[in-house]
Design an enzyme around this catalytic site. Structure first.
Site, mmCIF file in Angstrom:
data_model
loop_
_atom_site.group_PDB
_atom_site.id
_atom_site.type_symbol
_atom_site.label_atom_id
_atom_site.label_comp_id
_atom_site.label_asym_id
_atom_site.label_seq_id
_atom_site.Cartn_x
_atom_site.Cartn_y
_atom_site.Cartn_z
ATOM 1 N N CYS A 110 -52.874 -47.128 -18.226
ATOM 2 C CA CYS A 110 -51.769 -47.656 -19.037
ATOM 3 C C CYS A 110 -51.178 -46.610 -19.987
ATOM 4 O O CYS A 110 -50.086 -46.796 -20.512
ATOM 5 C CB CYS A 110 -52.232 -48.868 -19.834
ATOM 6 S SG CYS A 110 -53.018 -50.103 -18.808
ATOM 7 N N HIS A 244 -47.996 -50.713 -26.011
ATOM 8 C CA HIS A 244 -48.381 -51.149 -24.668
ATOM 9 C C HIS A 244 -48.500 -52.671 -24.668
ATOM 10 O O HIS A 244 -49.055 -53.262 -25.589
ATOM 11 C CB HIS A 244 -49.715 -50.504 -24.284
ATOM 12 C CG HIS A 244 -50.225 -50.962 -22.962
ATOM 13 N ND1 HIS A 244 -49.402 -51.081 -21.866
ATOM 14 C CD2 HIS A 244 -51.452 -51.375 -22.558
ATOM 15 C CE1 HIS A 244 -50.111 -51.529 -20.847
ATOM 16 N NE2 HIS A 244 -51.360 -51.719 -21.237
ATOM 17 N N ASN A 274 -48.749 -57.409 -18.355
ATOM 18 C CA ASN A 274 -49.162 -56.009 -18.521
ATOM 19 C C ASN A 274 -48.829 -55.259 -17.237
ATOM 20 O O ASN A 274 -49.349 -55.592 -16.176
ATOM 21 C CB ASN A 274 -50.674 -55.996 -18.801
ATOM 22 C CG ASN A 274 -51.250 -54.592 -18.949
ATOM 23 O OD1 ASN A 274 -50.589 -53.599 -18.660
ATOM 24 N ND2 ASN A 274 -52.490 -54.519 -19.384
HETATM 25 N N1 ACO Z 1 -57.786 -69.516 -17.244
HETATM 26 C C1 ACO Z 1 -58.654 -70.366 -17.814
HETATM 27 N N2 ACO Z 1 -59.845 -69.986 -18.295
HETATM 28 C C2 ACO Z 1 -60.177 -68.689 -18.173
HETATM 29 C C3 ACO Z 1 -59.323 -67.747 -17.580
HETATM 30 C C4 ACO Z 1 -58.075 -68.201 -17.101
HETATM 31 N N3 ACO Z 1 -57.178 -67.384 -16.520
HETATM 32 N N4 ACO Z 1 -59.929 -66.551 -17.605
HETATM 33 C C5 ACO Z 1 -61.115 -66.713 -18.192
HETATM 34 N N5 ACO Z 1 -61.262 -68.012 -18.533
HETATM 35 C C6 ACO Z 1 -62.405 -68.639 -19.216
HETATM 36 C C7 ACO Z 1 -63.684 -67.865 -19.020
HETATM 37 O O1 ACO Z 1 -64.324 -68.256 -17.818
HETATM 38 C C8 ACO Z 1 -64.462 -68.262 -20.252
HETATM 39 O O2 ACO Z 1 -65.008 -69.538 -20.028
HETATM 40 P P1 ACO Z 1 -66.490 -69.918 -20.582
HETATM 41 O O3 ACO Z 1 -66.356 -69.790 -22.083
HETATM 42 O O4 ACO Z 1 -66.669 -71.294 -20.102
HETATM 43 O O5 ACO Z 1 -67.410 -68.900 -20.000
HETATM 44 C C9 ACO Z 1 -63.402 -68.414 -21.330
HETATM 45 O O6 ACO Z 1 -62.157 -68.584 -20.624
HETATM 46 C C10 ACO Z 1 -63.295 -67.229 -22.249
HETATM 47 O O7 ACO Z 1 -63.201 -66.042 -21.458
HETATM 48 P P2 ACO Z 1 -63.129 -64.637 -22.145
HETATM 49 O O8 ACO Z 1 -63.056 -63.587 -21.092
HETATM 50 O O9 ACO Z 1 -64.195 -64.523 -23.175
HETATM 51 O O10 ACO Z 1 -61.716 -64.740 -22.872
HETATM 52 P P3 ACO Z 1 -61.097 -63.887 -24.049
HETATM 53 O O11 ACO Z 1 -60.831 -64.764 -25.173
HETATM 54 O O12 ACO Z 1 -61.857 -62.619 -24.269
HETATM 55 O O13 ACO Z 1 -59.693 -63.467 -23.438
HETATM 56 C C11 ACO Z 1 -58.557 -61.619 -22.362
HETATM 57 C C12 ACO Z 1 -59.613 -62.711 -22.240
HETATM 58 C C13 ACO Z 1 -57.212 -62.277 -22.543
HETATM 59 C C14 ACO Z 1 -58.579 -60.816 -21.069
HETATM 60 C C15 ACO Z 1 -58.864 -60.693 -23.562
HETATM 61 O O14 ACO Z 1 -60.217 -60.314 -23.539
HETATM 62 C C16 ACO Z 1 -58.002 -59.456 -23.558
HETATM 63 O O15 ACO Z 1 -56.792 -59.507 -23.707
HETATM 64 N N6 ACO Z 1 -58.616 -58.286 -23.418
HETATM 65 C C17 ACO Z 1 -57.868 -57.024 -23.399
HETATM 66 C C18 ACO Z 1 -57.313 -56.750 -22.040
HETATM 67 C C19 ACO Z 1 -56.461 -55.507 -22.081
HETATM 68 O O16 ACO Z 1 -55.954 -55.117 -23.107
HETATM 69 N N7 ACO Z 1 -56.304 -54.827 -20.948
HETATM 70 C C20 ACO Z 1 -55.469 -53.627 -20.991
HETATM 71 C C21 ACO Z 1 -56.002 -52.560 -20.258
HETATM 72 S S1 ACO Z 1 -55.761 -52.822 -18.567
HETATM 73 C C22 ACO Z 1 -55.666 -51.298 -17.836
HETATM 74 O O17 ACO Z 1 -55.825 -50.292 -18.408
HETATM 75 C C23 ACO Z 1 -55.367 -51.314 -16.388
#
Ligand code: ACO
Length: 319
Positions: A110, A244, A274
């Site tokens: 990214c 980003h 993203n």
């Molecule tokens: N829909 C519904 N529920 C979901 C989904 C979905 N799409 N995805 C995960 N869940 C559930 C999980 O199973 C979990 O359930 P559980 O509590 O029963 O186990 C719950 O939601 C929480 O999941 P987490 O992964 O802990 O969710 P979090 O609040 O951390 O959010 C997210 C996830 C949005 C991905 C966040 O961590 C984030 O934005 N991280 C940064 C990502 C990023 O910046 N990437 C950029 C770099 S990418 C690159 O370089 C190519």
């Protein structure tokens, strides 16, 4: 003397996939995706190849700059993966636009566009080249695991392009890598070697979302501090912040800590998700075409991604 931005272009994949569309094919919801990330829809490739998107964005940026193909001294394409692992996507762009100049790809995930800008800064500052075409393209839909709802809902596809010309628009640039190859990674296809004894993994993107989130917040702040110091500026000097587009909560948190007014913080994550290396270039083109930037405005671009790479630059708008 470094560069100024003299043209921008972009091309998004045509098909729009909303959160509700995704909820029909996997266990997710608009509420989960939008409240956690700010994303409502994204563009997903159907008939488009990475080469097609990159060429369309590059044509648009070249025309915007007023330069001709023969004026371009070098083409750098930031991408995690084009249609072919060789030749580089930059070669495809050159072939289609009729450019005869060195052309190659860089992979800084990214942060790719900022890394490409840093290379361009070196070339132009040294006097080697005067006009550089930076292209960014990502087809995240072809890299993610569509069985992993925690990551596939985050990404979209598109291309951007920027023509950089010798000038004094760049006020500061800073890139970093805090090496980690497990937070975000995607395995390559192992080929057909009969000698290979390593295990072949599913060639899709894996991401530890929460770890990346923590890295993102601290890396963005560190890059902003470093580039402001390098430019001899403070946040009060910044007219527009182009971060980003990974997660609206990360963007809002960074903007708040930097004390930036919401109208100065540019986003398109709501409709694009993203797009990795292409996020900031599409954002730049979108707001440039809306005539948001005035001559003399200072734009702060900041990115982070797999590697774990990060980078930021400050560019004065002169177009
Ligand atoms: N829909 C519904 N529920 C979901 C989904 C979905 N799409 N995805 C995960 N869940 C559930 C999980 O199973 C979990 O359930 P559980 O509590 O029963 O186990 C719950 O939601 C929480 O999941 P987490 O992964 O802990 O969710 P979090 O609040 O951390 O959010 C997210 C996830 C949005 C991905 C966040 O961590 C984030 O934005 N991280 C940064 C990502 C990023 O910046 N990437 C950029 C770099 S990418 C690159 O370089 C190519």
């Amino acid at each position: 003397m470094s560069f100024r931005i003299s043209g921008t272009g972009s091309r998004l994949a045509e098909k729009v996939v909303t959160n509700d569309d995704l909820a029909k094919i996997m266990d997710t919801s608009d509420e989960w995706i939008s409240t956690r990330t700010g994303i409502r829809s994204r563009h997903i490739s159907t008939y488009e190849t990475a080469g097609y998107l990159a060429v369309e964005a590059a044509k648009s940026a070249l025309s915007d700059s007023g330069l001709k193909a023969e004026d371009i001294d070098c083409v750098i394409c930031a991408t995690m993966r084009g249609d072919t692992f060789t030749p580089a996507t930059a070669c495809k762009v050159s072939e289609e636009l009729g450019i005869r100049a060195p052309a190659y790809d860089v992979n800084a995930a990214c942060s790719g566009m900022i890394y490409a800008f840093d290379i361009a800064d070196g070339y132009i500052r040294s006097g080697k080249y005067e006009n550089i075409l930076v292209v960014t393209v990502e087809q995240m839909s072809k890299l993610v695991d569509w069985e992993d709802r925690a990551s596939c809902v985050l990404f979209g596809d598109g291309a951007g392009a920027v023509v950089l010309q010798k000038g004094d628009g760049l006020k500061g640039i800073h890139i970093s890598c805090a090496p980690s190859t497990t937070m975000i990674y995607g395995d390559s296809f192992c080929g057909t070697s009969i000698y290979n004894t390593t295990q072949e993994a599913k060639p899709v993107l894996h991401m530890q979302g929460q770890e990346v989130y923590k890295f993102a917040v601290s890396a963005m702040m560190a890059e902003v501090d470093a580039v402001l110091e390098r430019a001899g500026l403070t946040t009060a000097d910044i007219d527009y912040f182009l971060p980003h587009q990974a997660n609206m909560r990360i963007i809002d948190g960074a903007a708040k800590r930097l004390g930036l007014k919401p109208e100065r913080v540019l986003t398109n994550i709501q409709t694009c998700g993203n797009m990795s290396a292409t996020s900031i270039s599409v954002l730049l083109d979108e707001y440039a075409k809306k005539n948001t930037f005035k001559r003399g405005d200072k734009l702060l671009l900041v990115a982070f991604g797999a590697g774990m790479t990060s980078g930021a630059c400050i560019v004065e708008w002169q177009a």
